[in-house]
Design an enzyme around this catalytic site. Structure first.
Site, PDB file in Angstrom:
ATOM      1  N   PHE A  42       0.852  -1.192   0.000  1.00 33.98           N
ATOM      2  CA  PHE A  42       0.000   0.000   0.000  1.00 33.98           C
ATOM      3  C   PHE A  42       0.887   1.240   0.000  1.00 33.98           C
ATOM      4  O   PHE A  42       1.852   1.314   0.744  1.00 33.98           O
ATOM      5  CB  PHE A  42      -0.928  -0.010   1.221  1.00 33.98           C
ATOM      6  CG  PHE A  42      -2.049   0.979   1.131  1.00 33.98           C
ATOM      7  CD1 PHE A  42      -3.169   0.705   0.368  1.00 33.98           C
ATOM      8  CD2 PHE A  42      -1.972   2.189   1.791  1.00 33.98           C
ATOM      9  CE1 PHE A  42      -4.208   1.622   0.276  1.00 33.98           C
ATOM     10  CE2 PHE A  42      -3.002   3.114   1.704  1.00 33.98           C
ATOM     11  CZ  PHE A  42      -4.121   2.832   0.942  1.00 33.98           C
ATOM     12  N   THR A  58       4.454   3.314   4.398  1.00 32.42           N
ATOM     13  CA  THR A  58       4.009   4.703   4.494  1.00 32.42           C
ATOM     14  C   THR A  58       2.564   4.730   4.957  1.00 32.42           C
ATOM     15  O   THR A  58       1.706   4.066   4.361  1.00 32.42           O
ATOM     16  CB  THR A  58       4.113   5.412   3.126  1.00 32.42           C
ATOM     17  OG1 THR A  58       5.464   5.325   2.663  1.00 32.42           O
ATOM     18  CG2 THR A  58       3.696   6.866   3.222  1.00 32.42           C
ATOM     19  N   ILE A  76      -0.290   7.617   5.686  1.00 27.32           N
ATOM     20  CA  ILE A  76      -0.585   9.039   5.500  1.00 27.32           C
ATOM     21  C   ILE A  76      -1.913   9.358   6.180  1.00 27.32           C
ATOM     22  O   ILE A  76      -2.915   8.662   5.975  1.00 27.32           O
ATOM     23  CB  ILE A  76      -0.643   9.392   3.998  1.00 27.32           C
ATOM     24  CG1 ILE A  76       0.705   9.040   3.340  1.00 27.32           C
ATOM     25  CG2 ILE A  76      -0.993  10.867   3.798  1.00 27.32           C
ATOM     26  CD1 ILE A  76       0.690   9.105   1.827  1.00 27.32           C
ATOM     27  N   HIS A  88      -8.335   6.118  11.289  1.00 27.77           N
ATOM     28  CA  HIS A  88      -7.610   4.970  10.749  1.00 27.77           C
ATOM     29  C   HIS A  88      -6.095   5.152  10.851  1.00 27.77           C
ATOM     30  O   HIS A  88      -5.361   4.213  11.169  1.00 27.77           O
ATOM     31  CB  HIS A  88      -8.036   4.755   9.286  1.00 27.77           C
ATOM     32  CG  HIS A  88      -7.496   3.510   8.679  1.00 27.77           C
ATOM     33  ND1 HIS A  88      -6.497   3.532   7.729  1.00 27.77           N
ATOM     34  CD2 HIS A  88      -7.811   2.208   8.884  1.00 27.77           C
ATOM     35  CE1 HIS A  88      -6.218   2.288   7.378  1.00 27.77           C
ATOM     36  NE2 HIS A  88      -7.000   1.466   8.054  1.00 27.77           N
ATOM     37  N   ARG A 112      10.325  12.577   2.227  1.00 31.11           N
ATOM     38  CA  ARG A 112      11.099  11.663   3.074  1.00 31.11           C
ATOM     39  C   ARG A 112      11.498  10.380   2.353  1.00 31.11           C
ATOM     40  O   ARG A 112      12.180   9.527   2.920  1.00 31.11           O
ATOM     41  CB  ARG A 112      10.296  11.337   4.337  1.00 31.11           C
ATOM     42  CG  ARG A 112      10.271  12.526   5.293  1.00 31.11           C
ATOM     43  CD  ARG A 112       9.072  12.540   6.207  1.00 31.11           C
ATOM     44  NE  ARG A 112       9.109  13.685   7.097  1.00 31.11           N
ATOM     45  CZ  ARG A 112       8.788  14.936   6.753  1.00 31.11           C
ATOM     46  NH1 ARG A 112       8.414  15.206   5.507  1.00 31.11           N
ATOM     47  NH2 ARG A 112       8.852  15.923   7.627  1.00 31.11           N
TER      48      ARG A 112
END
Length: 158
Positions: free
Chosen positions: A22, A84, A86, A92, A131
């Protein structure tokens, strides 16, 4: 006074990388950074690097746990977790980021094998991209160097 510090050049290290699929458009850059650091700076041989893909960051702790169990039998000297998470409009983010971080920490403590945390937890896609190899360096490469250093620190302590 005795000072213990680890070096990153670890040519004989066997390292596994568990990576979340993902957000792969960001994670692919983290993976390339990690592999580059392992090979170029750590001098790790290509055949000593294993990459394991999992669906998302939430699944990383279980995969890393399985890899550390393999390490106890001569499999891996360290495991790097890459992913990652976000922040979105729901809670969530907190659940996934928190459980991933907590789970990886527990695995490291229980296994006594270095588990390097290369999971981005950002407020935006832009921060994640920064990053993963642009303005803020590559956190995948940083995680790889951390893993190598910890292999050597733990060897020196034992």
């Amino acid at each position: 006074m005795n000072v213990i510090e680890g070096v990153v050049a670890t040519p004989d290290a066997r390292v596994a990388i568990a990576i979340a699929r993902f957000n792969h458009f960001i994670n692919d850059s983290l993976l390339q950074g990690a592999i580059d650091a392992l090979k170029r700076i750590g001098q790790v041989k290509d055949e000593n690097i294993t990459v394991v893909w999992v669906p998302g960051a939430y699944e990383l702790p279980l995969a890393v746990r399985a890899l550390t169990k393999s390490a106890k039998n001569g499999g891996y000297d360290a495991v790097i977790a890459l992913g990652t998470v976000i922040r979105g409009g729901t809670a969530h983010f907190e659940f996934v980021a928190g459980e991933c971080s907590s789970g990886l920490s527990s695995v490291a403590m229980d296994s006594e094998i270095p588990v390097a945390f290369g999971v981005l937890t950002t407020e935006s896609i832009e921060q994640a991209i920064e990053r993963a190899g642009t303005k803020a360096g590559n956190k995948g490469a940083e995680a790889a160097l951390t893993a190598l250093e910890m292999i050597n620190v733990l060897k020196a302590i034992k």
